[in-house]
Design a protein around this motif. Structure first.
Motif, mmCIF file in Angstrom:
data_model
loop_
_atom_site.group_PDB
_atom_site.id
_atom_site.type_symbol
_atom_site.label_atom_id
_atom_site.label_comp_id
_atom_site.label_asym_id
_atom_site.label_seq_id
_atom_site.Cartn_x
_atom_site.Cartn_y
_atom_site.Cartn_z
ATOM 1 N N MET A 146 1.075 -1.333 -0.146
ATOM 2 C CA MET A 146 -0.025 -0.060 -0.131
ATOM 3 C C MET A 146 0.736 1.094 -0.146
ATOM 4 S SD MET A 146 -2.953 -0.869 -0.222
ATOM 5 C CE MET A 146 -3.895 0.820 0.085
ATOM 6 N N VAL A 147 1.929 1.141 0.689
ATOM 7 C CA VAL A 147 2.943 2.484 0.722
ATOM 8 C C VAL A 147 3.400 2.654 -0.596
ATOM 9 C CG1 VAL A 147 5.096 3.033 1.594
ATOM 10 C CG2 VAL A 147 3.336 2.207 3.126
ATOM 11 N N GLU A 148 3.895 1.621 -1.308
ATOM 12 C CA GLU A 148 4.431 1.686 -2.632
ATOM 13 C C GLU A 148 3.533 2.268 -3.572
ATOM 14 O OE1 GLU A 148 5.599 -2.216 -3.373
ATOM 15 O OE2 GLU A 148 7.522 -2.296 -2.258
ATOM 16 N N ARG A 149 2.091 1.726 -3.419
ATOM 17 C CA ARG A 149 1.061 2.294 -4.227
ATOM 18 C C ARG A 149 0.671 3.811 -4.166
ATOM 19 N NH1 ARG A 149 -3.603 -2.103 -5.141
ATOM 20 N NH2 ARG A 149 -3.579 -0.934 -7.209
ATOM 21 N N ALA A 150 0.814 3.945 -2.788
ATOM 22 C CA ALA A 150 0.435 5.605 -2.495
ATOM 23 C C ALA A 150 1.630 6.547 -2.798
ATOM 24 C CB ALA A 150 0.424 5.555 -0.861
ATOM 25 N N ASN A 151 2.864 6.003 -2.684
ATOM 26 C CA ASN A 151 3.960 6.816 -3.299
ATOM 27 C C ASN A 151 4.093 6.762 -4.720
ATOM 28 O OD1 ASN A 151 5.091 7.186 -0.762
ATOM 29 N ND2 ASN A 151 6.418 5.114 -0.845
ATOM 30 N N LEU A 152 3.492 5.892 -5.343
ATOM 31 C CA LEU A 152 3.309 5.895 -6.914
ATOM 32 C C LEU A 152 2.344 6.945 -7.314
ATOM 33 C CD1 LEU A 152 4.037 5.120 -9.784
ATOM 34 C CD2 LEU A 152 2.550 3.288 -9.494
ATOM 35 N N LEU A 153 1.226 6.826 -6.616
ATOM 36 C CA LEU A 153 0.049 7.627 -6.988
ATOM 37 C C LEU A 153 0.391 9.159 -6.684
ATOM 38 C CD1 LEU A 153 -2.907 8.219 -7.258
ATOM 39 C CD2 LEU A 153 -3.371 7.807 -4.781
ATOM 40 N N SER A 154 1.293 9.344 -5.699
ATOM 41 C CA SER A 154 1.978 10.628 -5.254
ATOM 42 C C SER A 154 2.694 11.210 -6.459
ATOM 43 C CB SER A 154 2.577 10.535 -3.850
ATOM 44 O OG SER A 154 3.009 11.793 -3.823
ATOM 45 N N GLU A 155 3.446 10.549 -6.746
ATOM 46 C CA GLU A 155 4.423 10.803 -8.020
ATOM 47 C C GLU A 155 3.520 11.221 -9.226
ATOM 48 O OE1 GLU A 155 7.309 7.805 -8.782
ATOM 49 O OE2 GLU A 155 7.977 8.218 -6.735
ATOM 50 N N VAL A 156 2.564 10.540 -9.371
ATOM 51 C CA VAL A 156 1.765 10.556 -10.959
ATOM 52 C C VAL A 156 0.821 11.660 -10.456
ATOM 53 C CG1 VAL A 156 0.190 9.724 -12.013
ATOM 54 C CG2 VAL A 156 1.740 8.300 -11.448
ATOM 55 N N SER A 157 0.332 12.053 -9.395
ATOM 56 C CA SER A 157 -0.575 13.097 -9.159
ATOM 57 C C SER A 157 0.152 14.672 -9.033
ATOM 58 C CB SER A 157 -1.098 12.994 -7.491
ATOM 59 O OG SER A 157 -1.891 14.172 -7.248
ATOM 60 N N LYS A 158 1.360 14.337 -8.705
ATOM 61 C CA LYS A 158 2.055 15.809 -8.828
ATOM 62 C C LYS A 158 2.493 15.966 -10.407
ATOM 63 C CE LYS A 158 6.239 18.101 -6.746
ATOM 64 N NZ LYS A 158 7.306 17.581 -5.825
ATOM 65 N N MET A 160 0.807 15.222 -13.006
ATOM 66 C CA MET A 160 -0.212 15.274 -13.632
ATOM 67 C C MET A 160 -0.991 16.789 -13.487
ATOM 68 S SD MET A 160 -2.611 12.088 -14.120
ATOM 69 C CE MET A 160 -3.795 12.801 -15.025
ATOM 70 N N ALA A 161 -0.594 17.219 -12.197
ATOM 71 C CA ALA A 161 -1.152 18.552 -11.709
ATOM 72 C C ALA A 161 -0.098 19.503 -12.508
ATOM 73 C CB ALA A 161 -0.656 18.950 -10.079
ATOM 74 N N GLU A 172 -8.981 10.410 -13.798
ATOM 75 C CA GLU A 172 -7.432 10.602 -14.575
ATOM 76 C C GLU A 172 -6.637 10.026 -14.170
ATOM 77 O OE1 GLU A 172 -8.722 15.250 -16.446
ATOM 78 O OE2 GLU A 172 -7.584 14.747 -14.368
ATOM 79 N N LEU A 173 -6.473 9.989 -12.672
ATOM 80 C CA LEU A 173 -5.322 9.277 -12.251
ATOM 81 C C LEU A 173 -5.458 7.623 -12.291
ATOM 82 C CD1 LEU A 173 -5.197 11.242 -8.677
ATOM 83 C CD2 LEU A 173 -3.355 11.225 -10.667
ATOM 84 N N ALA A 174 -6.723 7.261 -12.226
ATOM 85 C CA ALA A 174 -6.905 5.814 -12.481
ATOM 86 C C ALA A 174 -6.537 5.284 -13.971
ATOM 87 C CB ALA A 174 -8.436 5.707 -12.200
ATOM 88 N N GLU A 175 -6.860 6.341 -14.698
ATOM 89 C CA GLU A 175 -6.581 5.792 -16.116
ATOM 90 C C GLU A 175 -5.055 5.985 -16.410
ATOM 91 O OE1 GLU A 175 -7.527 7.554 -20.741
ATOM 92 O OE2 GLU A 175 -8.482 8.399 -19.099
ATOM 93 N N ARG A 176 -4.450 6.842 -15.952
ATOM 94 C CA ARG A 176 -2.938 6.924 -16.169
ATOM 95 C C ARG A 176 -2.160 5.855 -15.330
ATOM 96 N NH1 ARG A 176 0.818 11.184 -16.768
ATOM 97 N NH2 ARG A 176 -1.020 12.194 -17.818
ATOM 98 N N LEU A 177 -2.644 5.162 -14.222
ATOM 99 C CA LEU A 177 -2.267 4.184 -13.385
ATOM 100 C C LEU A 177 -2.608 2.876 -13.703
ATOM 101 C CD1 LEU A 177 -2.036 6.090 -10.036
ATOM 102 C CD2 LEU A 177 -0.211 5.320 -11.271
ATOM 103 N N SER A 178 -3.436 2.670 -14.698
ATOM 104 C CA SER A 178 -4.242 1.435 -15.045
ATOM 105 C C SER A 178 -4.831 0.823 -13.989
ATOM 106 C CB SER A 178 -3.142 0.616 -15.563
ATOM 107 O OG SER A 178 -2.711 1.017 -16.851
ATOM 108 N N MET A 179 -5.516 1.759 -13.009
ATOM 109 C CA MET A 179 -6.062 1.260 -11.941
ATOM 110 C C MET A 179 -7.781 1.428 -11.972
ATOM 111 S SD MET A 179 -3.911 2.707 -8.350
ATOM 112 C CE MET A 179 -2.307 1.952 -8.229
#
Length: 231
Positions: A146-158, A160-161, A172-179
């Motif tokens: 979960m930590v790894e996925r949260a960190n990945l989400l953080s990087e992608v969120s930043k 994309m912003a 949009e985040l889900a599409e980029r991360l294939s989630m």
């Protein structure tokens, strides 16, 4: 038997003291197990002939016999629990689950021989305590994922912003991360929960939780989630 238990008790107390010191450094407190073990030291040992008779009575539904069998085998629980000290489970939890396993072992046992019962009991105790370790390890692995996925989400969120000039939506985040969108929301909700606990001044948070909420990019996404943008 008395001398053997006294030696076992001395060994357990030494191990318990080391464990207590380590846990105290981490802000944890263990129940008064030393007092519990001293009480057991005063309990009368079961003789083989008595235990055989008690096993027979127990299988006929005698609850008094069961209580005496449980009492007479509590030391065996502690001896087995002692072999798992230092493996990640507090000794008090090991003993508590071991006592439950002792009762289950009695209820499952269909033989009459004392030696056979003790083999059965030890097997039940080890299976119970190994199962506790497996659950603990699995929870730890799940937490790390979960930590790894949260960190990945953080990087992608930043990222994309920066690209969009605004915070990305959950979709949009889900599409980029294939989630799925729900997976993204779950990860962000978990991060928000960790942040909320820490903001209340909790001193027992794990390093993984701190790692999640200290990232600036994820913090911004969490702020958006708090405003119901992702709900």
């Amino acid at each position: 038997m008395i001398r053997e238990w006294e030696e076992e008790l001395d060994f357990m107390e030494e191990e318990f003291e080391e464990e207590t010191i380590e846990e105290a450094e981490e802000g944890e407190k263990e129940p008064a197990i030393s007092f519990y073990m001293e009480e057991l030291a005063d309990m009368e040992e079961l003789l083989k002939e008595e235990e055989e008779r008690l096993l027979e009575l127990h299988q006929m539904g005698d609850t008094v016999a069961q209580n005496r069998l449980v009492e007479g085998n509590l030391k065996q629980v502690i001896k087995v629990a002692g072999s798992y000290i230092g493996k990640g489970i507090p000794l008090g939890d090991l003993i508590q689950e071991g006592n439950i396993a002792l009762i289950m072992a009695l209820n499952q046992f269909e033989g009459t021989g004392v030696e056979q019962f003790h083999v059965h009991l030890e097997d039940c105790l080890h299976r119970t305590m190994k199962g506790m370790l497996q659950i603990e390890e699995q929870e730890e692995k799940t937490g790390k994922r979960m930590v790894e996925r949260a960190n990945l989400l953080s990087e992608v969120s930043k990222a994309m912003a920066d690209q969009l000039g605004r915070e990305a939506t959950a979709e949009e985040l889900a599409e980029r991360l294939s989630m799925t969108t729900e997976e993204v929301k779950d990860i962000m909700k978990m991060s928000l929960d960790a942040l909320s606990v820490m903001s209340e001044g909790s001193t027992g948070e794990e390093e993984d939780s701190r790692e999640i909420v200290e990232d600036e990019g994820l913090q911004e996404a969490l702020d958006a989630l708090r405003e119901d943008e992702y709900l």
